[in-house]
Structure formats: structure tokens, C-alpha cells
Design a protein around this motif. Structure first.
Motif, short mmCIF file in Angstrom:
data_model
loop_
_atom_site.label_atom_id
_atom_site.label_comp_id
_atom_site.label_asym_id
_atom_site.label_seq_id
_atom_site.Cartn_x
_atom_site.Cartn_y
_atom_site.Cartn_z
N SER A 137 0.82 -1.21 0.00
CA SER A 137 0.00 0.00 0.00
C SER A 137 0.85 1.26 0.00
N ASP A 177 -0.01 5.52 0.97
CA ASP A 177 -0.85 6.67 1.30
C ASP A 177 0.04 7.89 1.25
N VAL A 217 -3.05 0.47 -3.67
CA VAL A 217 -2.57 -0.85 -3.26
C VAL A 217 -1.85 -1.48 -4.45
N GLY A 259 3.79 3.85 3.57
CA GLY A 259 3.38 2.65 2.84
C GLY A 259 3.89 1.42 3.54
#
Length: 194
Positions: free
Chosen positions: A59, A61, A91, A120
Motif C-alpha cells: 500500500s 498513502d 494498493v 506505505g
């Protein structure tokens, strides 16, 4: 004999400490890359964003900032935002995660897109140590009439100025072509009840 005991003690100490060293967890490293496109005022431009790592990624962000006087955020893959801030939430199933961000160029110059925060994880759930990049969008002269307001409505005014005159019951068609008219064909229709 003394030397043998000293050497044996050192060897035992090394054997005891080796497992402790291997218990340290090192964060996987990753890099967040951006393209540096060129465009013109009024045109749309695509900025590509890519997170890469030697580890399998899970992932990402990230929060990006940009100059809202020079660029307008239109849309993006796994991205939301506007007014100078974009949030990425993606993702992955490999060693990279890709994003495409679409902007409209508002004025000439160089607009920077920078990372204000990023985090991440890899596929093992470990935090990534991310090196953040940035983008420099070069904007040249273009057509400012193509610029759309942020709310998505047309950026042009309605045509107006109908004369107040009645000569009977009729449909009046008025053909006007001038800058600032929202009627794309330049046609206006008005029904007069006279």
C-alpha cells in the motif's frame, strides 16, 4: 591455555549476539517518482506517479501539494483532492504502484507538485522507508479561453441583451457570435408573446 580460554569466550559471545543482530528489522526502501511534463495554458496535462521498491508492495498513502493558481486538479487514479492538495491511496501486488493525475494548466510558468506526507507497507506488513520525489510541470503560452471553472460548469456567460419590442405572436431567432457566449453554436432563441 589462557589464550584458548579467551578465544573460546569470544566465540561464545559472538554466537550469543548473532541471533540478536538478526532480530533487527530493517524497513524496505522505496522511491516515489514523478514525471515532469510540459503543456500550455488551458490544456490538460497528465502527471505520472510511480512508487517502486525491491520488495513486494502492499500500500501507499500520500498527500501531495501543488500551486492551485497554476494547476487545477481534474481527476486521478486512486486520487482525490483539489484546491492545492491531493490524497493518494493505492494498493499493489508487485514491486510498483502507478498513479496518473490529470490537471488543467491555468497560467504560464513552472508548477511544482510535492509530497508533504507519505507512508506505505510492503507485503510483509513492514513500513516502507520512502524517498519522495517531486514534479515540475512546465506551462507555456496557450488558450486561456479553454480554462474551465473548478465547479465543472462552463466558464462563459449567457448571451443576453434582447430588445424589448413586441410585434405579434412569434418565435424570434437571434444569431450572435461573440466571445463570452455560452451557446456553443452562437444561437439564441426566444419566444415572444405579443
Amino acid at each position: 591455555m589462557r589464550r584458548i580460554k579467551k578465544a573460546l569466550s569470544s566465540l561464545i559471545l559472538i554466537c550469543i549476539l548473532c541471533p540478536c543482530i538478526s532480530l533487527l528489522v530493517h524497513a524496505a526502501s522505496a522511491e516515489l517518482f514523478f514525471s515532469d511534463p510540459s503543456t500550455t495554458v488551458g490544456a490538460e496535462v497528465e502527471v505520472k506517479v510511480k512508487l517502486t521498491s525491491s520488495s513486494e508492495l502492499a500500500s501507499l498513502d500520500a498527500t501531495l501539494t501543488y500551486d492551485a493558481d497554476m494547476l487545477r486538479f481534474i481527476s486521478g487514479d486512486d486520487a482525490t483532492g483539489g484546491s492545492g492538495t491531493i490524497t493518494l491511496a493505492g494498493v499493489g501486488e508487485g514491486t510498483s504502484i502507478d498513479f496518473v493525475l490529470n490537471f488543467q494548466a491555468l497560467k504560464e510558468g513552472t508548477a511544482n507538485i510535492e509530497v508533504s506526507q507519505s507512508s506505505g507497507t510492503d507485503s510483509a506488513g513492514s513500513e516502507l522507508d520512502i524517498t519522495n520525489g517531486s514534479s515540475a510541470v512546465t506551462i507555456g503560452p496557450g488558450d486561456p479561453s479553454l480554462i474551465q471553472p473548478e465547479d465543472g460548469s462552463e466558464g462563459r456567460k449567457r448571451c443576453g441583451g434582447w430588445p424589448a419590442g413586441r410585434s405579434g405572436r412569434s418565435t424570434v431567432y437571434r444569431y450572435e457570435r461573440f466571445l463570452g457566449c455560452s451557446d456553443p453554436a452562437g444561437l439564441q432563441q426566444r419566444r415572444d408573446d405579443l
